[in-house]
Scaffold this active site. Structure first.
Site, PDB file in Angstrom:
ATOM      1  N   SER A  55       5.546  -5.826 -13.410  1.00  0.00           N
ATOM      2  CA  SER A  55       5.522  -4.679 -14.318  1.00  0.00           C
ATOM      3  C   SER A  55       5.330  -3.382 -13.539  1.00  0.00           C
ATOM      4  O   SER A  55       5.017  -3.383 -12.343  1.00  0.00           O
ATOM      5  CB  SER A  55       4.416  -4.847 -15.362  1.00  0.00           C
ATOM      6  N   HIS A  56       5.496  -2.267 -14.228  1.00  0.00           N
ATOM      7  CA  HIS A  56       5.456  -0.959 -13.577  1.00  0.00           C
ATOM      8  C   HIS A  56       4.148  -0.729 -12.820  1.00  0.00           C
ATOM      9  O   HIS A  56       4.154  -0.292 -11.661  1.00  0.00           O
ATOM     10  CB  HIS A  56       5.646   0.146 -14.630  1.00  0.00           C
ATOM     11  N   GLY A  57       3.010  -1.009 -13.464  1.00  0.00           N
ATOM     12  CA  GLY A  57       1.720  -0.762 -12.820  1.00  0.00           C
ATOM     13  C   GLY A  57       1.548  -1.545 -11.534  1.00  0.00           C
ATOM     14  O   GLY A  57       0.995  -1.029 -10.551  1.00  0.00           O
ATOM     15  N   THR A  71       3.559   3.575 -17.666  1.00  0.00           N
ATOM     16  CA  THR A  71       4.994   3.820 -17.591  1.00  0.00           C
ATOM     17  C   THR A  71       5.227   4.812 -16.458  1.00  0.00           C
ATOM     18  O   THR A  71       4.268   5.332 -15.872  1.00  0.00           O
ATOM     19  CB  THR A  71       5.514   4.406 -18.915  1.00  0.00           C
TER      20      THR A  71
END
Length: 322
Positions: free
Chosen positions: A229-231, A207
């Site tokens: 996604s965030h990563g 996150t």
């Protein structure tokens, strides 16, 4: 920024230099794509690219803004927990986080009414902790609710089988590049202090609170995640390899184990795995097959994401024209 300013550790890269390199790569990639398009497609590409560049930061800004209130809320809850400990409702101030909203409201009302000896919720807290520990060992589903008709979309989800065997783990190729280094399995913020420059970050999911670790990480590997996604986004911004959506990384990779991460192929090789182990994961038996399977998974995930975005944009356009 903090790692960069702390020059004694050498842990952080110059953020201005990193941004300069990212801007140069972006300009080069943009020029290469525009050169291959005819005038009509080039105009469409320019318009879509401008819209994406204007809208993309909104996601990270929104998540950051939502998180601004957490420190204040945590301080409030810690004080509430301290008072509940004094009243005998829980055993430790941190246990306040395991109470349900209705239970907490009831205890607060009793406290406000002058009660200083409250019902003991210690057993309920202990049961919930045990249930949480058990559920942490279970691979989460690709989507919720996990109904029968939604299973037709399983092939579009980024994570492969949660029962991968053998020394090569497969996931979604999220950020190109390859690197070899020691794995650091991080369960949460409590483990951040163990992370040192050059470690391969292995986590269930990341996150915005994890972003400082990316400045020190050699690569990123997660159980859950896809191209958007965030990563994935942060790894590409920092220019480090990333393989997401393996489904099993935190269970298969031991803390400190040497791993080779290939962000282009979407594979993570466990270098300390016994050489005689046969890769039993479906989709192929060699590195080439792993590459094809991973790339196909990545394309399928990207196509699914594009379809969802297209549907949302179409719905908004229809609503505005009503």
């Amino acid at each position: 920024m903090r790692f960069f300013l702390d020059g004694s550790t050498g842990a952080g890269a110059d953020p201005h230099e990193r941004q300069r390199r990212a801007a140069a790569r972006r300009a080069e990639a943009t020029a290469a794509v525009r050169a291959r398009l005819d005038p009509l497609r080039r105009a469409v590409f320019d318009r879509l690219l401008a819209a994406a560049q204007a809208a993309a930061p909104v996601r990270e800004d929104a998540l950051a803004d939502v998180g601004l209130g957490w420190p204040l809320i945590r301080r409030m809850l810690r004080e509430l927990g301290r008072r509940l400990v004094a009243a005998g409702a829980i055993g430790a101030a941190e246990d306040v986080h395991w109470l349900r909203a209705a239970e907490l409201r009831e205890l607060v009302r009793a406290w406000d009414a002058g009660g200083r000896s409250l019902p003991d919720h210690g057993a309920a807290v202990a049961d919930r902790r045990a249930l949480w520990r058990g559920r942490r060992r279970v691979a989460p589903p690709q989507m919720l609710p996990h109904s029968t008709w939604l299973r037709m979309f399983d092939s579009m989800m980024p994570a492969p089988s949660s029962t991968q065997a053998g020394p090569v783990l497969r996931g979604v190729p999220a950020s190109a590049g390859s690197v070899t280094g020691p794995a650091r399995v991080v369960a949460g913020p409590a483990d951040f202090a163990r992370f040192v420059p050059g470690d391969v970050l292995v986590a269930t999911i990341t996150t915005p609170a994890w972003t400082p670790l990316f400045a020190r990480a050699a690569a990123v590997v997660t159980d859950i995640g896809g191209p958007l996604s965030h990563g994935s986004i942060v790894a590409r911004e920092y220019g480090i390899p990333a393989v997401l959506g393996t489904g099993v990384a935190t269970r298969r990779i031991a803390d400190g184990e040497r791993v080779h991460v290939d962000g282009g192929a979407g594979t993570v090789t466990l270098l300390d795995e016994p050489a005689g182990v046969v890769d039993a994961a479906p989709g192929g038996t060699g590195r080439a097959a792993a590459s094809v399977a991973s790339v196909a998974a990545g394309l399928a995930a990207a196509a699914a994401a594009a379809a969802v975005v297209g549907a949302v944009v179409g719905a908004v356009a229809w609503w505005r024209r009503r």
